[in-house]
Every structure is written in structure tokens, then in C-alpha cells.
Motif scaffolding. Structure first.
Motif, mmCIF file in Angstrom:
data_model
loop_
_atom_site.group_PDB
_atom_site.id
_atom_site.type_symbol
_atom_site.label_atom_id
_atom_site.label_comp_id
_atom_site.label_asym_id
_atom_site.label_seq_id
_atom_site.Cartn_x
_atom_site.Cartn_y
_atom_site.Cartn_z
ATOM 1 N N GLU A 581 4.698 2.844 13.829
ATOM 2 C CA GLU A 581 4.346 1.453 14.111
ATOM 3 C C GLU A 581 2.960 1.142 13.562
ATOM 4 N N ARG A 582 2.856 -0.026 12.937
ATOM 5 C CA ARG A 582 1.566 -0.382 12.351
ATOM 6 C C ARG A 582 0.476 -0.488 13.410
ATOM 7 N N ARG A 583 0.804 -0.999 14.578
ATOM 8 C CA ARG A 583 -0.215 -1.133 15.609
ATOM 9 C C ARG A 583 -0.745 0.231 16.038
ATOM 10 N N ASP A 584 0.145 1.249 16.032
ATOM 11 C CA ASP A 584 -0.317 2.603 16.357
ATOM 12 C C ASP A 584 -1.227 3.140 15.261
ATOM 13 N N ARG A 587 -4.587 1.462 15.609
ATOM 14 C CA ARG A 587 -5.280 1.952 16.807
ATOM 15 C C ARG A 587 -5.858 3.345 16.582
ATOM 16 N N GLN A 614 -7.260 -3.115 10.962
ATOM 17 C CA GLN A 614 -7.641 -3.798 12.185
ATOM 18 C C GLN A 614 -7.858 -2.777 13.282
ATOM 19 N N VAL A 616 -8.335 -1.983 17.616
ATOM 20 C CA VAL A 616 -7.441 -2.217 18.752
ATOM 21 C C VAL A 616 -7.531 -3.652 19.266
ATOM 22 N N GLY A 618 -7.521 -6.209 17.256
ATOM 23 C CA GLY A 618 -6.891 -7.078 16.277
ATOM 24 C C GLY A 618 -7.858 -7.653 15.277
#
Length: 700
Positions: A581-584, A587, A614, A616, A618
Motif C-alpha cells: 500500500e502506498r500509504r504504508d 509512512r 509524503q 504520515v 499527508g
């Protein structure tokens, strides 16, 4: 210089107003011994008429060391016309206003006078000074260096050396050598001479002296000789031999050396021997700063093996403080400052270790012989805290801390530091070179409790280079030593962590399991163990591509909190490279940057034209300084960094892990470099990169 003005022992020769017997005296006396005979005519001195015999006598006496107005030889001191003799010497331009003889005249007198006459005058000088003043002071050193053998001179030099032995071993070494010249028997101060030599770092000379001493049936200063021998063995990286030396001495003769024996015995894995010493009722030392420092050292080390190791570090720090306050440079298997620092490093407190070491170095703890090791432990603390520049500075300080080569155990520490710095810097070529040097350093030492950190680093690097068999027998010795001590968590946890990392690099789950289990067991009593256990679990989950980003981040930040920021950032960066996942990914990369600021400062942020990373929150991550600046080669700072890693054969994923960017970003950098350098293929890109970087990269 008058009879009452002899200088103290710590004043360098030649600093008094009346020039002392200098280096020309020895050659002058040798010449006189070859050419002169008793009763020979006095030498010709320009400007002095032949009938002025008393003037010659005055000038000769002053050249030997007599002074105006006193003392003077009997024939001159009782002479009615002394003032006229002095005036005549001044009128001839041979006697200066301060009472010293002109250099050319002094040289001629000393060269041309028979040695027997000079020696008679020197002994008369000693008689008069001791009669009126009671001490020769600095003159004793001049007389000894001139070749005078006199028991009174020798005794005064020896007593002066004894007085400064523990506080200024360098001066004591010179005074003992001069006492030998003046006639002291070698055995009379052999152990003390060895102590002075060992404290200045001359291990070979100290070892030769104690070898001869301990071979005697009834050696003088036996316990001190054993202390020196044990310290020399320990510095040579043979702690078990150090402990054997105390065992040979026996508990009934240990006396105040019992704490030193405890340091050697615990270091070699013989905790039972320490308990036997204590059970034998070894008398407590006097309540001096030094005795208290050594007692606290012994007690602190024993606590490291017990159920409450967290109490050991404060005790060892107090021992180091007392040693600093004492100012004593005594022979030690390991200094309290070094032991406190090692204990702090094993406890996950590198900043505490650094403070202890700075205080010990400032105080000169342990003399010149201890300085290299203190600097090298300071380098280890800096390396562990991910400060490579400070680590290299400390290594350089260690190399010039005294004029002697590094002791073998310190050579091993340097080798492990170089390996560790190269591994952390992702410099494969440097790592291979450092490993070759380390392989040789290993052969000169044996494993002891206080060297487990370097052995752990060598274990990890050996696994990375597929050289594990080269260190396996040393590591077997380390595990055996820990087993004899009951596998104390404080000492065993960092080595288990090193074994976990080595197993991960070797992709060997069977080798990892027992060490991971050991960390989990130790977690009940050790905060460091719990953090490392979580870190090991996170690594396994990342390598299996079944991880939770939050768990990995917690583990990574935990590693950073116990003084392992590089390891924490490495874990987060590697996990980011495996994130689905990109958010992971974002982060974990932000976590890696937070933990490893050097990575960010070298250009970890995006360049112009890239999709910004980015954090955490955003928000775009800040760019590193000059991240997009382009040099004469046409490449940006970040592109040069990626190019170097590419030339080392790393994949996009490995490049991303090394500098905390995503594999996709690494691929973008490579594509941009191909356009800027006009390369149509990967092989052509590699050729053009070697030319552009100009740093001696070999062809494929």
C-alpha cells in the motif's frame, strides 16, 4: 643555582638558570677518559694565563655543578682570595654574571679533565649538598646521566620515581632508568619499572621485565609484578592468561589486588573463581579513592551477572568517577571507565557510555596505556549512534594517543569498527577491504567478555560476505564463555541480536530461532532484550512480506530509542520497499527519515519533476539540501548517489533500502541519468557513469 635552589623532579632538565650537565657532558667525559690520566695538566683555555691555577679550579668546579656563592670545593671555599679569583675569571670573559661558565670554556674543561678527577669533584658536590640541603633535586638526574655511580644519587632518584609512579608514570620511567645508571640494582625496582613502562604503553618492555622477575624463586614486589603481568596479558587480548596469573599468585597473597583478579576472572568466564576469592576472606583495601574505585568495579561486574543487572551500570560509573578522582595510573586488566562504557553499550545506553568516556579521557584515567581503548570505545558509541564522522575522528585520536602501536585487543576493536562503518555506509568494496584486515586481527586475540561487541559486528559482516566459517570457532568460544557465566542477559543479549541479524542475512531460519527465543526469554528482565525481540520479529515479518506497517514503525523507533538508529531506519526502509500500500510506503519512509537524519540530509527528499513523497500527515516531505543541484558531470547529488550504488551492482530495491527511497523512485533516477548521459542501454549507462563519477570504479 645555589645549594638551596635545586629544582623539583617534574622540572625538565636544563630549565634552571645555571646550565646543568648537558648531552655534551657524556661525550666530553668519554673523550677525557680516553685521553686524560690522573695528574695531567689542565686543558688550555683561551684568555687564561698559565699561572691562574685557582681560576681553572673555580671554572672546573662550576662546570661540574658547584655554584656561587656555595657550595664550592674545600680548596676554593676556604681560599682567602676567592673574590679576586672570581673577578679574574670574569675579567677573562670566562665567567658570566649569573655564575655560569662560558660554553666553550666549560666544554674544554670537561673534555680535558681526567674522569677520576671529575668523579671526585662530583662526589664532593654530593657530599656538600646533602650536608647542607638534604636533597639533590634535579641535580641527581644530571649526575646520573653524566655517568656518576653513587648510591646516594641512585636512592634519591628511586625515591622520587616511587613518589610519582601512579600519577606521572612517564616521569617515573625516566627516573627509574636514571637510578639504574647511578647504580641501583635491576631487581630492586623491577616491578615498579615495569609498571611505569606498562602505564606509558610500552607493553613489550614491561613484559620482558616481569618475565625475568616472576621467574625468580622469591621475587621482590611479587604482587605488583603479577598486576603488571596480568594487565599486559589482558591488553594483548588474552584475558584468560591474565586470570591465570592471579590464580598462580594464589588467594593468600592477593591482598588489595583481589578486585583486579575479579576483573580478569569474570572477563575470562570464571565467576566461580571470584566467589572463591571472596569466600577466602580477602582483606578489604584501605578507604582510598583508588581502593574504593577498584572495589566498586568488582562489585559492579558481579552485579552484571546477577538477577538485577540494571544496578551494575550506576556502580561501574561511580567506580570510573572514583578512578578519575584518584589520578592513579595503576596496572589494570580493564579500566573502570572502559568497563562502565561497555556495560552502558550492552544496556542500550550509548549516550551514557559517551559521557563516561569523555570524563575518563579528560581525567587521564589509566595513563597513556588506557587512552587508545577509551577513544575506541568512544568511536563505537558514535558508530552505534549513527555518527560515522565522530567515530572516525575518535579512531584517529586512538592511533596517536601514545607513541606505541595499538595493543592487539585494541587492533581488533579498530578492525571491527572499520567493518561496522563500511557495512553501515553500504560500501561493499570498503567492507571487503576492512574484512581482510579484521581476519588478521582476529588471529592475535582470544575471546573475552569485554570484547563481545566487536565479535558481534564481525559475525554480522561475515554473514553478509558469506564468510561465517572464518569466525565460527571464535563465536563458539563466546557462547561457551557466556554459558560458563550462566548466560547473563546484560552480556548475552547484544550477541543474540547480532546472531539474529546474521541469520537474516544468511536466510537461515533454523539459526535464527534459538537466538530469537533467547531474546524473548530475556525480555522479562531486560528492556533492551524486549526491544530487540520486537525488532527481530518485525524483520522476520518484513522478509516474509506479511507485516503491519504500524508494528514495523514501532519496532524501528524502539531500536532508535536504545541507541540503534541505523538499524531502526534500515528496518523501516526495507519494509517500505516491500510495502503493497502506498500509504504504508510513505509512512515507513517518513519513519526512516526521522530516525536516520543523515539519510535525509544527503538528499532523501524528491527532486524537481518527481512525485513528492509524503509523510504520515499527508504533507510533502522536505527536500534534502541541494538535492536537485547539478554538478559538472550533469548529475544531481542524488543521481550521483544512486549511480554509485548502481555501479556496485545493487537492484532498485536495494538502492531504495540503502538511501530510503522507493524502488520506483530509484528507477526514475536511473532513467533520468540515461537521458542526461545519452546512454542507449544499461551497459552504456554503466560505462558513462564510471567516467562521470571519476572515482576509480572498475569495469564490469
Amino acid at each position: 643555582m645555589t645549594g638551596q635552589d635545586h629544582k623539583p623532579w617534574n622540572v625538565p632538565p636544563g630549565s634552571n638558570e645555571n646550565p646543568p650537565l648537558n648531552s655534551s657532558l657524556n661525550s666530553s667525559l668519554d673523550s677525557a677518559g680516553r685521553a686524560g690520566i690522573a695528574g695531567a695538566d689542565p686543558p688550555h683555555i683561551p684568555g687564561l694565563s698559565g699561572e691562574s691555577a685557582m681560576v681553572r679550579e673555580l671554572l672546573l668546579a662550576l662546570s661540574v655543578g658547584f655554584t656561587l656563592p656555595a657550595p664550592l670545593p674545600g680548596g676554593l671555599a676556604d681560599h682567602d682570595g676567592l673574590e679576586s679569583i672570581i673577578d679574574a675569571a670574569k675579567d677573562a670573559g670566562l665567567l658570566l654574571a649569573d655564575g655560569s661558565v662560558v660554553g666553550t670554556a666549560r666544554h674544554a674543561l670537561l673534555k680535558g679533565t681526567p674522569i677520576s678527577r671529575l668523579r671526585a669533584l662530583q662526589r664532593e658536590l654530593v657530599d656538600k649538598i646533602l650536608e647542607h640541603n638534604g636533597a639533590l633535586g634535579e641535580l641527581a638526574r644530571d649526575l646520573a646521566r653524566s655517568g656518576l655511580q653513587d648510591s646516594r644519587v641512585a636512592t634519591e632518584l628511586e625515591e622520587a620515581a616511587n613518589n610519582v609512579l601512579e600519577t606521572d608514570p612517564l616521569l617515573a620511567r625516566d627516573l627509574y632508568a636514571e637510578a639504574l645508571l647511578a647504580g641501583t640494582r635491576e631487581l630492586d625496582n623491577a616491578a615498579k619499572r615495569a609498571q611505569a613502562l606498562a602505564a606509558t604503553g610500552d607493553l613489550d618492555a614491561a613484559g620482558r621485565i616481569v618475565d625475568r622477575l616472576l621467574a625468580l624463586s622469591e621475587p621482590p614486589d611479587l604482587r605488583l609484578g603479577v598486576d603488571v603481568a596480568a594487565a599486559v596479558w589482558a591488553q594483548r587480548g588474552m584475558m584468560a592468561r591474565s586470570a591465570d596469573t592471579y590464580s598462580w599468585l594464589g588467594p593468600d597473597r592477593l591482598g588489595s589486588s583481589a578486585p583486579l583478579a575479579a576483573v580478569a576472572m569474570i572477563g575470562s568466564g570464571n565467576a566461580a573463581g571470584v566467589e572463591e576469592l571472596l569466600a577466602a576472606g580477602t582483606p578489604a583495601g584501605s578507604p582510598t579513592l583508588l581502593a574504593v574505585a577498584l572495589t566498586l568495579t568488582q562489585e559492579g561486574l558481579r552485579r552484571t551477572l546477577g538477577p538485577a543487572p540494571q544496578l551494575a551500570l550506576p556502580e561501574l560509573i561511580r567506580a570510573s568517577d572514583m578512578m578519575n578522582a584518584s589520578g592513579a595510573a595503576v596496572p589494570l586488566p580493564e579500566s573502570p571507565g572502559a568497563l562502565a562504557a561497555v556495560c552502558a553499550l550492552h544496556s542500550g545506553e550509548p549516550a551514557v557510555a559517551d559521557n563516561v568516556l569523555k570524563a575518563a579521557l579528560t581525567a587521564g584515567q589509566g595513563g597513556d596505556a588506557a587512552r587508545p581503548r577509551l577513544f575506541l570505545l568512544q568511536a563505537w558509541s558514535a558508530m552505534q549512534q549513527d555518527n560515522a564522522d565522530e567515530a572516525r575522528l575518535a579512531i584517529n585520536e586512538a592511533a596517536k594517543a601514545n607513541p606505541w602501536p595499538l595493543a592487539p585487543r585494541d587492533e581488533l576493536l579498530v578492525a571491527a569498527l572499520e567493518v561496522g562503518l563500511a557495512r553501515r555506509g553500504s560500501e561493499v568494496h570498503e567492507l571487503v577491504l576492512a574484512w581482510d584486515r579484521a581476519r588478521e586481527a582476529m588471529m592475535h586475540v582470544s575471546v573475552d567478555l569485554y570484547s563481545l561487541l566487536p565479535w558481534g559486528e564481525l559475525m554480522i559482516s561475515a554473514a553478509r560476505l558469506r564468510e561465517t566459517p572464518r569466525v565460527s570457532h571464535y563465536l563458539d568460544g563466546a557462547w561457551e564463555l557466556l554459558g560458563k557465566l550462566g548466560n547473563p542477559p546484560l552480556w548475552s543479549v547484544p550477541l543474540h541480536w547480532a546472531a539474529v541479524q546474521a541469520a537474516l542475512l544468511s536466510e537461515s531460519p533454523s539459526e535464527l530461532a534459538p537466538h530469537a527465543a533467547a531474546l524473548v526469554r530475556a525480555s522479562q528482565h531486560s528492556h533492551l532484550a524486549s526491544v530487540l525481540a520486537a525488532g527481530g520479529k518485525a524483520w522476520v515479518s518484513v522478509l516474509a512480506s506479511r507485516f503491519d506497517a504500524a508494528d514495523v514503525e514501532t519496532a524501528a523507533r524502539g531500536l532508535a530509542a536504545v541507541g540503534m538508529p541505523w538499524e531502526g531506519a534500515r528496518l523501516a526502509g526495507h519494509a517500505a520497499a516491500h510495502a503493497e500500500e502506498r500509504r504504508d510506503l510513505v509512512r515507513l519512509l517518513a519513519c526512516a527519515r526521522d530516525i536516520h537524519p543523515q539519510g535525509a540530509s544527503s538528499g532523501a527528499g524528491p527532486e524537481r519533476g518527481e512525485e513528492p513523497h509524503q509523510d504520515v500527515t499527508g504533507m510533502p516531505a522536505p527536500e534534502g539540501p541541494r538535492a536537485g543541484s547539478v554538478d559538472a558531470s550533469g548529475l544531481s547529488m542524488r543521481e550521483r548517489e544512486v549511480g554509485r550504488l548502481l555501479l556496485e551492482g545493487k537492484t532498485y530495491r536495494e538502492i531504495g533500502e540503502a538511501i530510503y527511497i522507493s524502488p520506483r523512485t530509484a528507477e526514475h533516477h536511473v532513467a533520468r541519468m540515461r537521458r542526461r548521459l545519452g546512454a542507449d542501454s544499461r551497459s552504456e549507462l554503466l560505462v558513462r557513469l564510471r567516467l562521470a563519477l571519476g572515482e576509480g570504479y572498475p569495469p564490469p
